[in-house]
Design a protein around this motif. Structure first.
Motif, mmCIF file in Angstrom:
data_model
loop_
_atom_site.group_PDB
_atom_site.id
_atom_site.type_symbol
_atom_site.label_atom_id
_atom_site.label_comp_id
_atom_site.label_asym_id
_atom_site.label_seq_id
_atom_site.Cartn_x
_atom_site.Cartn_y
_atom_site.Cartn_z
ATOM 1 N N UNK A 103 67.981 -25.117 42.340
ATOM 2 C CA UNK A 103 68.766 -26.241 41.831
ATOM 3 C C UNK A 103 68.781 -27.402 42.825
ATOM 4 N N UNK A 104 68.964 -27.091 44.102
ATOM 5 C CA UNK A 104 68.997 -28.159 45.112
ATOM 6 C C UNK A 104 67.661 -28.882 45.202
ATOM 7 N N UNK A 105 66.547 -28.124 45.184
ATOM 8 C CA UNK A 105 65.226 -28.755 45.255
ATOM 9 C C UNK A 105 64.971 -29.626 44.033
ATOM 10 N N UNK A 106 65.317 -29.127 42.843
ATOM 11 C CA UNK A 106 65.097 -29.898 41.620
ATOM 12 C C UNK A 106 65.915 -31.190 41.650
ATOM 13 N N UNK A 107 67.180 -31.078 42.025
ATOM 14 C CA UNK A 107 68.056 -32.261 42.028
ATOM 15 C C UNK A 107 67.595 -33.278 43.073
ATOM 16 N N UNK A 134 66.279 -37.060 42.198
ATOM 17 C CA UNK A 134 66.940 -38.285 42.659
ATOM 18 C C UNK A 134 66.027 -39.096 43.578
ATOM 19 N N UNK A 135 65.125 -38.400 44.333
ATOM 20 C CA UNK A 135 64.168 -39.121 45.163
ATOM 21 C C UNK A 135 63.162 -39.875 44.294
ATOM 22 N N UNK A 136 62.726 -39.253 43.181
ATOM 23 C CA UNK A 136 61.786 -39.925 42.262
ATOM 24 C C UNK A 136 62.420 -41.164 41.655
ATOM 25 N N UNK A 137 63.676 -41.042 41.229
ATOM 26 C CA UNK A 137 64.371 -42.184 40.643
ATOM 27 C C UNK A 137 64.577 -43.287 41.684
ATOM 28 N N UNK A 138 64.963 -42.899 42.907
ATOM 29 C CA UNK A 138 65.237 -43.886 43.957
ATOM 30 C C UNK A 138 63.973 -44.654 44.339
ATOM 31 N N UNK A 139 62.836 -43.951 44.402
ATOM 32 C CA UNK A 139 61.594 -44.611 44.787
ATOM 33 C C UNK A 139 61.156 -45.646 43.760
ATOM 34 N N UNK A 140 61.421 -45.403 42.490
ATOM 35 C CA UNK A 140 60.931 -46.284 41.432
ATOM 36 C C UNK A 140 61.957 -47.326 40.983
ATOM 37 N N UNK A 141 63.228 -46.995 41.077
ATOM 38 C CA UNK A 141 64.237 -47.902 40.520
ATOM 39 C C UNK A 141 65.310 -48.299 41.532
ATOM 40 N N UNK A 142 65.142 -47.882 42.787
ATOM 41 C CA UNK A 142 66.121 -48.234 43.804
ATOM 42 C C UNK A 142 67.205 -47.173 43.945
ATOM 43 N N UNK A 143 67.909 -47.226 45.064
ATOM 44 C CA UNK A 143 68.919 -46.214 45.367
ATOM 45 C C UNK A 143 70.313 -46.831 45.320
ATOM 46 N N UNK A 144 71.220 -46.135 44.665
ATOM 47 C CA UNK A 144 72.619 -46.566 44.593
ATOM 48 C C UNK A 144 73.464 -45.576 45.381
ATOM 49 N N UNK A 145 74.140 -46.063 46.402
ATOM 50 C CA UNK A 145 74.821 -45.178 47.351
ATOM 51 C C UNK A 145 75.863 -44.302 46.673
ATOM 52 N N UNK A 146 76.673 -44.872 45.801
ATOM 53 C CA UNK A 146 77.741 -44.113 45.168
ATOM 54 C C UNK A 146 77.230 -42.920 44.386
ATOM 55 N N UNK A 177 72.358 -23.414 48.750
ATOM 56 C CA UNK A 177 72.214 -24.823 48.407
ATOM 57 C C UNK A 177 72.440 -25.710 49.630
ATOM 58 N N UNK A 178 73.423 -25.356 50.453
ATOM 59 C CA UNK A 178 73.676 -26.147 51.655
ATOM 60 C C UNK A 178 72.533 -26.076 52.645
ATOM 61 N N UNK A 179 71.993 -24.863 52.870
ATOM 62 C CA UNK A 179 70.866 -24.718 53.795
ATOM 63 C C UNK A 179 69.649 -25.482 53.270
ATOM 64 N N UNK A 180 69.397 -25.363 51.960
ATOM 65 C CA UNK A 180 68.254 -26.066 51.367
ATOM 66 C C UNK A 180 68.432 -27.570 51.449
ATOM 67 N N UNK A 181 69.658 -28.043 51.305
ATOM 68 C CA UNK A 181 69.934 -29.477 51.354
ATOM 69 C C UNK A 181 69.517 -30.070 52.694
ATOM 70 N N UNK A 182 69.734 -29.323 53.771
ATOM 71 C CA UNK A 182 69.380 -29.834 55.095
ATOM 72 C C UNK A 182 67.873 -30.010 55.230
ATOM 73 N N UNK A 183 67.096 -29.074 54.672
ATOM 74 C CA UNK A 183 65.640 -29.199 54.731
ATOM 75 C C UNK A 183 65.138 -30.266 53.759
ATOM 76 N N UNK A 184 65.763 -30.362 52.593
ATOM 77 C CA UNK A 184 65.350 -31.371 51.613
ATOM 78 C C UNK A 184 65.584 -32.778 52.137
ATOM 79 N N UNK A 185 66.652 -32.962 52.911
ATOM 80 C CA UNK A 185 66.963 -34.288 53.442
ATOM 81 C C UNK A 185 65.913 -34.753 54.441
ATOM 82 N N UNK A 186 65.283 -33.810 55.140
ATOM 83 C CA UNK A 186 64.272 -34.179 56.125
ATOM 84 C C UNK A 186 63.039 -34.765 55.451
ATOM 85 N N UNK A 187 62.654 -34.183 54.305
ATOM 86 C CA UNK A 187 61.432 -34.621 53.632
ATOM 87 C C UNK A 187 61.673 -35.779 52.666
ATOM 88 N N UNK A 188 62.876 -35.917 52.159
ATOM 89 C CA UNK A 188 63.178 -36.993 51.216
ATOM 90 C C UNK A 188 64.355 -37.795 51.758
#
Length: 537
Positions: free
Chosen positions: A190-194, A198-210, A241-252
């Motif tokens: 779930x963490x990897x998919x999400x 969100x990285x795909x959307x941010x790259x193409x349409x910009x990132x909204x902090x909120x 999910x928390x452990x995966x989030x830390x690794x996902x943040x490094x790559x995206x």
């Protein structure tokens, strides 16, 4: 609102007190005052309580725990988090049932399961004025991260056995395997998919902090609920999910503004959730104590002091089991080092004692015991629920008090093996980052000045910026002796810069108060100064 206000007040009170009293104890005391002085009571729904507090706290622990430090001491962490939990559940379960025969064995195992996890936040609060060595704290954090999940999974099996009246070791092993594998898989997938979405959307349409912050808040709850839907462990899903989030943040990568805002939001959530749990514990105390006469009758005694005896006996049992396990685990680690040809350092007895008393029970124990069902499947009251809640509450309070008294004594002048310096690693990273910056500046200069008549202006600006990075590379490439002098100079420069930034900010505020600059201008300047100050702290 009253509970949140109590969290704020308790934090201030704990800092004002002349003696070092852990913040959780102050929060429990304020909660007890609220329970005595306010007519409204909090009726805790066990399942809702578990859903609200545990997923975000365990997710954040998994997200922020230092992965390199965890891997370095992984064997020790696993020995404490899994082996010690199983030993505690079995040993303390039989001990509690032996002391209190009226408490069913399955309920005794459930109580043993909820008092097995430790709480590093409570330890940090206790040792705030006597710092715990970093490596020891990393081990305690890793142990807590894993034993939260293992203890609560054992609790689930014990409750199921109490409700059904039967227990099969083989079925429990298969169920544990299913709950662990599927729970961890749900959290990771779930963490990897999400994060990828969100990285795909941010790259193409910009990132909204909120929205990025809100997504990070939804991931632990989504992981927990989805895992529970598949009859797996939502607790393990939140941790994974928390452990995966830390690794996902490094790559995206996210925007700097997003990371800063997200960290602030999560810091607030962690502060509020942990504080509310301890305030709730205090708020429940008057109700728990008001039923002492009925609670003690279940044990076959009439004097309520028997309950205090049982709490003390449970604490002694927990301390003995933990001391033995820590000593054995440490001896195994030293033997491994000796077999690999290394000369292991001597382990002082105070180190073993410190690790033993650092096993403080806190928020997870309270959250777990409050999830005991109110009724059995046939509608009759769950046997021994009030007694289990009282004993778990007593263990939390006594462990906090004992640790607050003993830990500062044990930690005072405790000689720990020297930890390797990470200065060389930091210097290497800073040099590599500065070299990458210089190359990027050169590429940007050529791209921006191409075909322009004022190309020399771009060249001058680029040289001025690159000189800053070249100076950084030169300072970080010195010998160890010169590097030490440079570091001392850096500390002095940091203090001077902070003094200058403070003066700048005060002057901006003065100008704003005298209406010599507008509020928007003042806000922008203060934010820039705040970011600079954070950089140097």
């Amino acid at each position: 609102m009253i509970l949140l206000l109590a969290v704020v007040i308790s934090s201030a009170v704990s800092r004002m007190l002349p003696v070092s009293i852990p913040t959780p104890l102050v929060q429990i005391a304020l909660g007890a005052l609220i329970g005595l002085g306010v007519n409204q009571r909090v009726e805790l729904d066990p399942e809702l309580f578990l859903l609200l507090f545990l997923p975000p706290l365990l997710f954040l622990d998994g997200w922020r725990i230092p992965k390199d430090e965890l891997l370095k001491d992984l064997s020790t962490v696993v020995e404490l988090a899994l082996g010690l939990v199983l030993l505690t559940v079995v040993g303390m379960g039989f001990l509690i049932h032996w002391m209190i025969p009226a408490m069913p064995l399955a309920v005794a195992f459930a109580l043993a399961a909820v008092i097995s996890p430790t709480d590093p936040i409570a330890v940090s609060a206790i040792a705030a004025r006597v710092p715990i060595p970093k490596r020891m704290m990393h081990i305690l954090e890793g142990e807590s991260l894993l034993n939260d999940a293992s203890g609560l999974v054992c609790l689930r099996f014990a409750i199921a056995a109490a409700l059904t009246g039967s227990f099969s070791a083989s079925q429990a092993a298969l169920s544990f395997l299913w709950m662990a594998v599927i729970g961890i898989g749900v959290g990771v997938v779930l963490t990897l998919v999400v994060t990828r979405a969100k990285a795909w959307v941010s790259e193409r349409f910009g990132e909204e902090t909120g929205s990025q912050i809100l997504i990070s808040l939804l991931i632990p709850f989504g992981s927990y609920l989805l895992a529970e839907h598949f009859h797996a462990s939502g607790i393990l899903a939140a941790v994974a999910a928390g452990v995966t989030m830390s690794f996902a943040e490094i790559s995206r990568q996210a925007l700097a503004m997003t990371r800063m805002g997200r960290n602030s939001v999560w810091d607030t959530i962690q502060f509020a959730a942990n504080g509310i749990i301890f305030v709730l514990l205090g708020e429940q105390l008057p109700g728990i104590l008001s039923g002492l006469d009925e609670t003690v009758q279940m044990t076959g005694h009439a004097n309520p002091w028997w309950l205090a005896f049982y709490v003390g006996a449970i604490m002694v049992g927990l301390a003995v089991l933990r001391f033995i396990w820590v000593w054995v685990s440490l001896r195994i680690t030293l033997l491994r080092q000796a077999q690999n040809g290394a000369t292991p350092p001597r382990a002082p007895w105070r180190l073993v004692a410190t690790m033993s008393f650092a096993g403080v029970r806190g928020a997870i124990t309270l959250a777990g015991v409050l999830t005991l069902p109110l009724v059995m499947g046939d509608g009759t009251p769950f046997p021994g629920r009030e007694l289990a809640i009282f004993l778990a509450t007593g263990v939390i309070l006594l462990s906090l008090v004992m640790a607050s008294v003993v830990l500062p004594i044990l930690l005072c002048d405790l000689k720990m093996p020297a930890e390797p310096s990470k200065q060389a690693e930091e210097n290497k990273a800073r040099i590599a980052a500065a070299e990458a910056a210089i190359k990027a500046i050169e590429r940007a200069q050529h791209a921006l000045s191409k075909g322009r008549n004022d190309a020399d202006v771009y060249a001058t600006a680029a040289v001025r910026i690159m000189d800053v990075y070249r100076e950084r590379i030169e300072n970080r490439s010195l010998s160890d002796e010169a590097n030490g002098a440079t570091l001392r100079t850096d500390l002095i420069e940091r203090d001077l810069r902070i003094a200058a930034i403070t003066a700048e900010r005060e002057e901006v505020f003065r100008l704003a108060r005298n209406r010599k600059v507008g509020s928007e201008t003042a806000k922008k300047l203060v934010r820039e100064l705040d970011l600079l100050e954070v950089r140097y702290k």
